[in-house]
Write a protein that holds these residues in place. Structure first.
Motif, PDB file in Angstrom:
ATOM      1  N   UNK A  55       0.844  -1.196   0.000  1.00 31.27           N
ATOM      2  CA  UNK A  55       0.000   0.000   0.000  1.00 31.27           C
ATOM      3  C   UNK A  55       0.877   1.243   0.000  1.00 31.27           C
ATOM      4  N   UNK A  56       0.437   2.284  -0.691  1.00 34.55           N
ATOM      5  CA  UNK A  56       1.225   3.515  -0.752  1.00 34.55           C
ATOM      6  C   UNK A  56       1.189   4.267   0.570  1.00 34.55           C
ATOM      7  N   UNK A  57       0.063   4.214   1.295  1.00 35.06           N
ATOM      8  CA  UNK A  57      -0.059   4.903   2.588  1.00 35.06           C
ATOM      9  C   UNK A  57      -0.852   4.010   3.533  1.00 35.06           C
ATOM     10  N   UNK A  58      -0.173   3.073   4.188  1.00 28.31           N
ATOM     11  CA  UNK A  58      -0.851   2.085   5.028  1.00 28.31           C
ATOM     12  C   UNK A  58      -1.539   2.721   6.231  1.00 28.31           C
ATOM     13  N   UNK A  59      -0.951   3.795   6.784  1.00 31.91           N
ATOM     14  CA  UNK A  59      -1.557   4.438   7.948  1.00 31.91           C
ATOM     15  C   UNK A  59      -2.888   5.070   7.576  1.00 31.91           C
ATOM     16  N   UNK A  60      -2.928   5.733   6.436  1.00 28.46           N
ATOM     17  CA  UNK A  60      -4.178   6.362   5.982  1.00 28.46           C
ATOM     18  C   UNK A  60      -5.241   5.307   5.708  1.00 28.46           C
ATOM     19  N   UNK A  61      -4.823   4.177   5.110  1.00 28.54           N
ATOM     20  CA  UNK A  61      -5.756   3.085   4.828  1.00 28.54           C
ATOM     21  C   UNK A  61      -6.337   2.534   6.120  1.00 28.54           C
ATOM     22  N   UNK A  62      -5.507   2.341   7.124  1.00 34.21           N
ATOM     23  CA  UNK A  62      -5.989   1.793   8.386  1.00 34.21           C
ATOM     24  C   UNK A  62      -6.983   2.725   9.060  1.00 34.21           C
ATOM     25  N   UNK A  63      -6.748   4.024   8.985  1.00 34.83           N
ATOM     26  CA  UNK A  63      -7.672   4.997   9.596  1.00 34.83           C
ATOM     27  C   UNK A  63      -9.011   4.996   8.874  1.00 34.83           C
ATOM     28  N   UNK A  64      -8.960   4.922   7.551  1.00 38.11           N
ATOM     29  CA  UNK A  64     -10.211   4.906   6.772  1.00 38.11           C
ATOM     30  C   UNK A  64     -10.998   3.612   7.028  1.00 38.11           C
ATOM     31  N   UNK A  65     -10.291   2.495   7.167  1.00 39.75           N
ATOM     32  CA  UNK A  65     -10.959   1.224   7.471  1.00 39.75           C
ATOM     33  C   UNK A  65     -11.733   1.335   8.772  1.00 39.75           C
ATOM     34  N   UNK A  66     -11.102   1.885   9.804  1.00 43.04           N
ATOM     35  CA  UNK A  66     -11.759   2.054  11.105  1.00 43.04           C
ATOM     36  C   UNK A  66     -12.993   2.928  10.996  1.00 43.04           C
ATOM     37  N   UNK A  67     -12.897   4.017  10.254  1.00 43.40           N
ATOM     38  CA  UNK A  67     -14.015   4.945  10.130  1.00 43.40           C
ATOM     39  C   UNK A  67     -15.177   4.325   9.364  1.00 43.40           C
ATOM     40  N   UNK A  68     -14.873   3.597   8.283  1.00 45.87           N
ATOM     41  CA  UNK A  68     -15.936   2.965   7.482  1.00 45.87           C
ATOM     42  C   UNK A  68     -16.650   1.890   8.287  1.00 45.87           C
ATOM     43  N   UNK A  69     -15.897   1.107   9.055  1.00 43.74           N
ATOM     44  CA  UNK A  69     -16.521   0.079   9.890  1.00 43.74           C
ATOM     45  C   UNK A  69     -17.475   0.708  10.892  1.00 43.74           C
ATOM     46  N   UNK A  70     -17.089   1.826  11.478  1.00 43.08           N
ATOM     47  CA  UNK A  70     -17.939   2.480  12.482  1.00 43.08           C
ATOM     48  C   UNK A  70     -19.241   2.996  11.884  1.00 43.08           C
ATOM     49  N   UNK A  71     -19.212   3.403  10.616  1.00 43.09           N
ATOM     50  CA  UNK A  71     -20.405   4.003   9.997  1.00 43.09           C
ATOM     51  C   UNK A  71     -21.233   3.007   9.186  1.00 43.09           C
ATOM     52  N   UNK A  72     -20.636   1.877   8.810  1.00 41.73           N
ATOM     53  CA  UNK A  72     -21.323   0.956   7.918  1.00 41.73           C
ATOM     54  C   UNK A  72     -21.637  -0.415   8.539  1.00 41.73           C
ATOM     55  N   UNK A  73     -21.284  -0.608   9.793  1.00 40.14           N
ATOM     56  CA  UNK A  73     -21.546  -1.899  10.432  1.00 40.14           C
ATOM     57  C   UNK A  73     -22.402  -1.698  11.679  1.00 40.14           C
ATOM     58  N   UNK A  74     -23.345  -2.622  11.910  1.00 41.67           N
ATOM     59  CA  UNK A  74     -24.192  -2.569  13.105  1.00 41.67           C
ATOM     60  C   UNK A  74     -24.518  -4.000  13.551  1.00 41.67           C
ATOM     61  N   UNK A  75     -24.179  -4.348  14.792  1.00 40.90           N
ATOM     62  CA  UNK A  75     -23.324  -3.586  15.707  1.00 40.90           C
ATOM     63  C   UNK A  75     -21.894  -3.541  15.192  1.00 40.90           C
ATOM     64  N   UNK A  76     -21.091  -2.719  15.818  1.00 40.30           N
ATOM     65  CA  UNK A  76     -19.701  -2.592  15.380  1.00 40.30           C
ATOM     66  C   UNK A  76     -18.905  -3.775  15.918  1.00 40.30           C
ATOM     67  N   UNK A  77     -18.329  -4.586  15.051  1.00 39.32           N
ATOM     68  CA  UNK A  77     -17.592  -5.762  15.527  1.00 39.32           C
ATOM     69  C   UNK A  77     -16.235  -5.374  16.119  1.00 39.32           C
ATOM     70  N   UNK A  78     -15.721  -6.227  16.963  1.00 35.89           N
ATOM     71  CA  UNK A  78     -14.372  -6.037  17.496  1.00 35.89           C
ATOM     72  C   UNK A  78     -13.384  -6.446  16.414  1.00 35.89           C
ATOM     73  N   UNK A  79     -12.412  -5.589  16.128  1.00 35.56           N
ATOM     74  CA  UNK A  79     -11.402  -5.884  15.112  1.00 35.56           C
ATOM     75  C   UNK A  79     -10.013  -5.581  15.660  1.00 35.56           C
ATOM     76  N   UNK A  80      -9.027  -6.213  15.063  1.00 37.56           N
ATOM     77  CA  UNK A  80      -7.627  -5.981  15.428  1.00 37.56           C
ATOM     78  C   UNK A  80      -6.888  -5.602  14.150  1.00 37.56           C
TER      79      UNK A  80
END
Length: 494
Positions: A55-80
């Motif tokens: 990935x060109x920017x792994x940190x940015x990808x990880x932050x976006x993944x967290x944000x999308x999960x919070x807005x698109x999943x119900x309930x919010x699953x535990x992830x690592x």
């Protein structure tokens, strides 16, 4: 941690070359499926061909993944989330453990969709899948749910008798609640309903067929034996075991210390398979039943519902499968009756029973297969296509002679009873009296010397009524008095 090693070790994983922000469903469906199942991992920076592009920017990808999960999943699953580096390239590994608040939904396009894992695909959960996930998320199981049936309206004769015999103690009224068969209001749970003599759960049935030949293909004779059983799970278990015994053989050969028995199928392995099929099946599948299909070379047992955790049994090491029980209340009752163990060692035990048999070969090891909705076990006939040795032929002939002698004895007894019956009818005795006399003859035979006391004890009569039976016997001229054995002693004459 090497990325390719992770791919090789993970039983459930998906890979994405990049994070698709505008098409979050393309990867969130896997997050939903992993959380609804046995867990898994998503690896970002790997192509479909498993090429490590990074990935060109792994940190940015990880932050976006967290944000999308919070807005698109119900309930919010535990992830690592982990950022890994390999060969100068960076990757994001999103690990999703098994969820405890199932079902986990993806929210998008105006819909809420729960996904499940089937093989290496994430697909929308069906109606039955959602019911299972709801039960799982509420920490309940099918067998623990309360029914509309009252305990007082059902009998548990079979369960009580087998429990006493195998557990060595009475099944008390209070046990029904403490074991989870009824609730505090006296209503049956599904477990209780499945164990009632006349079970009201109609999909609890067992179909048994002994097919002619090696498959179900139509021919001159399709099935040699065909049975359908319903009722208590205990009845289904005993009926299935009896069906297999009646449709299989047991060879034996002489040894220096006695004889070596060689059954078609090891009894313990067969019992374990039938127990597992009845206890661990999915009872949410309406219109389904357990099947036992016997062929010349094998025995197949089918049960509705795949592995409880959604895994595929043929992809697992069956010696190391942890115990997860779809119907824990039923499993506990059968454990108390010593039909199964709590350790979850069923697969290993079945294979072990086969390994100990005289005719066992590696190609005859039991096979297990599952998919999303079904489970099969195949037990191979250990004696199929095995030549009979000379001493076995002698043994078989000896058994035939013994059986023929037994048949002659039985036939002679039938003739004697028929003669007694005819004499009683000719003497004008009532049908009730004839039944009593023939029943007692079946007990005493020609040789037993008896008196009023013996008749009274056997028929549970008073002495005076037993005396009336003797008078009727004399009237029919079917007994003679025995001298020298005391007053009032007789035996039958035919």
């Amino acid at each position: 941690m090497r990325i390719l090693d992770l791919i090789g070790e993970a039983t459930e994983y998906d890979k994405k070359e990049t994070l698709e922000e505008r098409r979050p469903k393309s990867w969130l469906k896997s997050v939903s499926a992993f959380a609804n199942g046995i867990g898994g991992a998503l690896i970002f920076g790997v192509t479909d061909n498993e090429e490590l592009v990074g990935l060109s920017d792994s940190k940015d990808v990880s932050e976006k993944i967290s944000e999308i999960i919070k807005t698109k999943m119900d309930p919010i699953p535990r992830v690592i989330m982990e950022i890994c580096e390999e060969a100068g390239k960076k990757f994001v590994v999103l690990k999703v453990p098994t969820g405890v608040e199932t079902p986990y939904y993806y929210i998008g396009e105006g819909n809420r969709t729960a996904f499940i894992r089937v093989g290496n695909q994430s697909i929308p959960a069906g109606t039955m899948d959602l019911k299972r996930l709801v039960l799982q998320g509420s920490n309940k199981t099918y067998d623990s749910l309360t029914t509309q049936y009252k305990y007082e309206n059902f009998a548990f004769t079979k369960l009580r008798s087998v429990y006493k015999k195998r557990a060595g103690q009475e099944l008390e009224e209070s046990d029904f609640t403490s074991f989870g068969l009824t609730d505090v209001n006296g209503m049956l749970t599904n477990a209780g309903a499945l164990l009632a003599d006349d079970s009201p759960i109609r999909q609890s049935r067992l179909f048994c067929t002994r097919w002619y030949g090696l498959d179900k293909a139509s021919g001159v004779m399709e099935a040699i034996d065909d049975k359908e059983f319903s009722g208590s799970l205990v009845t289904l278990l005993q009926s299935g075991e009896e069906f297999v015994k009646n449709n299989s053989k047991k060879r034996w050969k002489k040894t220096a210390n006695g004889r070596l028995e060689m059954p078609d199928y090891p009894e313990r392995a067969t019992l374990e398979c039938i127990v597992n099929a009845l206890i661990h099946r999915d009872y949410l599948e309406l219109g389904s039943e357990v099947h036992i299909d016997m062929y010349d070379d094998r025995l197949e047992i089918y049960s509705p519902g795949g592995m409880y955790d959604g895994s595929i049994v043929q992809n697992l090491d069956t010696d190391r499968i942890p115990s997860r029980r779809r119907n824990p209340i039923i499993a506990d009752i059968f454990n108390r009756m010593n039909y199964m163990e709590r350790r979850g060692s069923g697969f290993k035990k079945i294979k072990g029973d086969y390994h100990k048999e005289f005719n066992y070969k590696n190609n005859l090891e039991p096979k297990f297969y599952s998919d999303k909705n079904s489970f099969w076990v195949t037990l191979f006939n250990l004696n199929y296509d095995v030549p009979i040795e000379k001493d076995e032929k002698v043994a078989i002939e000896s058994e035939k002679v013994t059986i023929e002698n037994e048949k002659v004895t039985i036939d002679n007894e039938k003739v004697a009873i028929e003669k007694i019956y005819t004499k009683c009818v000719n003497a004008g005795l009532s049908n009730i009296m004839i039944d009593r006399i023939t029943a007692f003859y079946g007990f005493s035979g020609d040789d037993l010397i008896f008196g009023r006391k013996d008749i009274a004890e056997y028929l549970k009569f008073s002495y005076s009524n037993a005396g009336k039976v003797i008078v009727s016997m004399k009237r029919a001229n079917i007994i003679i008095e025995v001298v020298g054995k005391g007053k009032g002693k007789y035996r039958f004459k035919v």
